[in-house]
Design a protein around this motif. Structure first.
Motif, short mmCIF file in Angstrom:
data_model
loop_
_atom_site.label_atom_id
_atom_site.label_comp_id
_atom_site.label_asym_id
_atom_site.label_seq_id
_atom_site.Cartn_x
_atom_site.Cartn_y
_atom_site.Cartn_z
N PRO A 234 0.70 -1.19 -0.06
CA PRO A 234 -0.03 0.14 -0.04
C PRO A 234 0.78 1.29 -0.07
O PRO A 234 2.05 1.21 0.46
N SER A 235 0.16 2.29 -0.28
CA SER A 235 0.78 3.66 -0.18
C SER A 235 1.48 3.94 1.06
O SER A 235 0.92 3.51 2.05
N SER A 236 2.66 4.67 1.04
CA SER A 236 3.23 5.14 2.60
C SER A 236 2.18 5.90 3.26
O SER A 236 2.39 5.94 4.39
N GLU A 237 1.24 6.36 2.35
CA GLU A 237 0.19 7.30 3.43
C GLU A 237 -0.70 6.33 3.85
O GLU A 237 -1.96 7.03 4.19
N TRP A 238 -0.89 5.33 3.75
CA TRP A 238 -2.11 4.44 4.17
C TRP A 238 -2.67 4.68 5.56
O TRP A 238 -3.63 4.61 5.66
N LYS A 239 -1.62 5.14 6.49
CA LYS A 239 -2.24 5.53 7.85
C LYS A 239 -3.11 6.64 7.93
O LYS A 239 -3.83 6.78 8.60
N LEU A 240 -2.89 7.80 6.74
CA LEU A 240 -3.68 8.72 6.82
C LEU A 240 -5.09 8.55 6.40
O LEU A 240 -6.10 9.03 6.99
N HIS A 241 -5.26 7.24 5.67
CA HIS A 241 -6.48 6.89 5.42
C HIS A 241 -7.17 5.97 6.41
O HIS A 241 -8.34 6.24 6.79
N HIS A 242 -6.46 5.20 6.85
CA HIS A 242 -6.69 4.15 8.23
C HIS A 242 -7.30 5.26 9.39
O HIS A 242 -8.47 4.80 9.71
N ARG A 243 -6.63 6.09 9.63
CA ARG A 243 -6.84 6.95 10.74
C ARG A 243 -8.13 7.80 10.42
O ARG A 243 -9.15 8.03 11.27
N ALA A 244 -8.24 8.20 9.33
CA ALA A 244 -9.28 8.85 8.99
C ALA A 244 -10.76 8.14 9.08
O ALA A 244 -11.69 8.58 9.18
N TYR A 245 -10.96 6.87 8.47
CA TYR A 245 -11.94 5.90 8.66
C TYR A 245 -12.08 5.71 10.14
O TYR A 245 -13.51 5.68 10.58
N LEU A 246 -11.28 5.65 10.98
CA LEU A 246 -11.42 5.22 12.38
C LEU A 246 -12.10 6.62 12.98
O LEU A 246 -12.90 6.46 13.81
N ALA A 247 -11.52 7.78 12.58
CA ALA A 247 -12.17 8.92 13.37
C ALA A 247 -13.77 9.31 12.67
O ALA A 247 -14.54 10.11 13.30
N PHE B 100 2.61 20.97 9.19
CA PHE B 100 3.40 19.99 8.44
C PHE B 100 3.95 18.99 9.37
O PHE B 100 4.53 19.20 10.40
N TYR B 101 3.75 17.74 9.04
CA TYR B 101 4.28 16.63 9.47
C TYR B 101 4.83 15.80 7.96
O TYR B 101 4.20 15.77 7.15
N HIS B 102 6.12 15.22 8.25
CA HIS B 102 6.45 14.17 7.32
C HIS B 102 5.49 13.19 6.92
O HIS B 102 4.81 12.59 7.69
N ASN B 103 5.47 12.97 5.54
CA ASN B 103 4.44 11.98 4.97
C ASN B 103 4.84 10.59 5.53
O ASN B 103 5.76 10.32 5.80
N GLY B 104 3.93 9.89 5.71
CA GLY B 104 3.73 8.47 6.22
C GLY B 104 4.02 8.37 7.67
O GLY B 104 3.88 7.22 8.36
N THR B 105 3.93 9.44 8.43
CA THR B 105 4.31 9.31 10.17
C THR B 105 2.76 9.24 10.66
O THR B 105 1.77 9.75 10.20
N ASP B 106 3.06 8.94 11.93
CA ASP B 106 1.87 8.62 12.85
C ASP B 106 1.21 10.15 13.22
O ASP B 106 0.19 10.39 13.11
N GLU B 107 2.25 10.76 13.31
CA GLU B 107 1.98 12.39 13.64
C GLU B 107 1.06 13.15 12.46
O GLU B 107 -0.06 13.77 12.80
N LEU B 108 1.36 12.83 11.22
CA LEU B 108 0.63 13.39 10.38
C LEU B 108 -0.98 12.75 10.23
O LEU B 108 -1.96 13.55 10.08
N ALA B 109 -0.79 11.45 10.22
CA ALA B 109 -2.01 10.69 10.05
C ALA B 109 -3.04 11.12 11.35
O ALA B 109 -4.24 11.21 11.15
#
Length: 212
Positions: free
Chosen positions: A81-94, A138-147
């Motif tokens: 999956p995309s390195s940004e998968w956490k961005l999507h994962h956390r969005a669905y949980l929220a 700004f937070y770096h892509n793929g990080t927990d902080e960004l997601a």
């Protein structure tokens, strides 16, 4: 073919079309950006790592679990999956009501957010489709902080702009999510034009955000 599989295939085709159109409109370049859709209460599909959004095929989507731990691997099948998968994962949980998450890089919206100029809703469509627009640092892509930061903003907003990076929009359908992404960049371009004309205050009337 099961109903769930048919829905998954339909959603993937819708995301493929969104990717093609988004690149054509300049909302994302090369292999940047990523798209996802919820396919069950516990799973979602997301574009694979390194994919160009105007060249997507059904094989370019990974299946991920929403039951994964916050820092754990969510992959269930398909390509990496995309390195940004956490961005999507956390969005669905929220946002349990969200069925689609689009992460794009709309230039004007990102520039305005990055320089500290609020994006104003100037038209009826802006007001109706966007609601209040969240901005996060700004937070770096793929990080927990960004997601986590983006997901927290999405609890009460449908659009969030990440400074120096991109945006995420959520909706109950792929088409509505893309309408919001398009209106976000249109609102940003309208805001930039208003600023060039010397106006820094005009916005759509607060009591006028209804749609015919």
């Amino acid at each position: 073919m099961s109903e769930q599989l048919r829905d998954r295939d339909r959603l993937v085709e819708e995301l493929i079309e969104v990717g093609r159109d988004a690149v054509g409109r300049g909302l994302v370049l090369a292999s940047a950006g990523n798209l996802s859709a919820r396919i069950s209460d516990r799973e979602f599909v997301v574009t694979a790592s390194g994919t160009w959004l105007d060249r997507l095929t059904p094989a370019d989507f990974a299946v991920l679990s929403l039951d994964a731990s916050v820092s754990g691997d969510a992959a269930l099948g398909g390509p990496r999956p995309s390195s940004e998968w956490k961005l999507h994962h956390r969005a669905y949980l929220a946002r349990p009501d969200a069925e689609c998450v689009l992460h794009l890089h709309p230039r004007t919206a990102v520039v305005l957010a990055s320089v500290g100029t609020p994006i104003r809703r100037l038209t009826l469509d802006h007001a109706y489709y966007l609601g209040e627009i969240a901005v996060v640092p700004f937070y770096h892509n793929g990080t927990d902080e960004l997601a986590d930061t983006a997901a927290e903003a999405l609890r009460d907003h449908n659009c969030v702009v990440m400074q120096h990076h991109g945006c995420s929009v959520v909706a109950d359908t792929v088409q509505m999510a893309y309408r919001r992404a398009l209106n976000l960049e249109d609102a940003a371009q309208a805001t930039a034009l208003a600023v060039q004309l010397g106006d820094t205050t005009t916005a759509f009337p607060e009591d006028g955000a209804t749609h015919a």
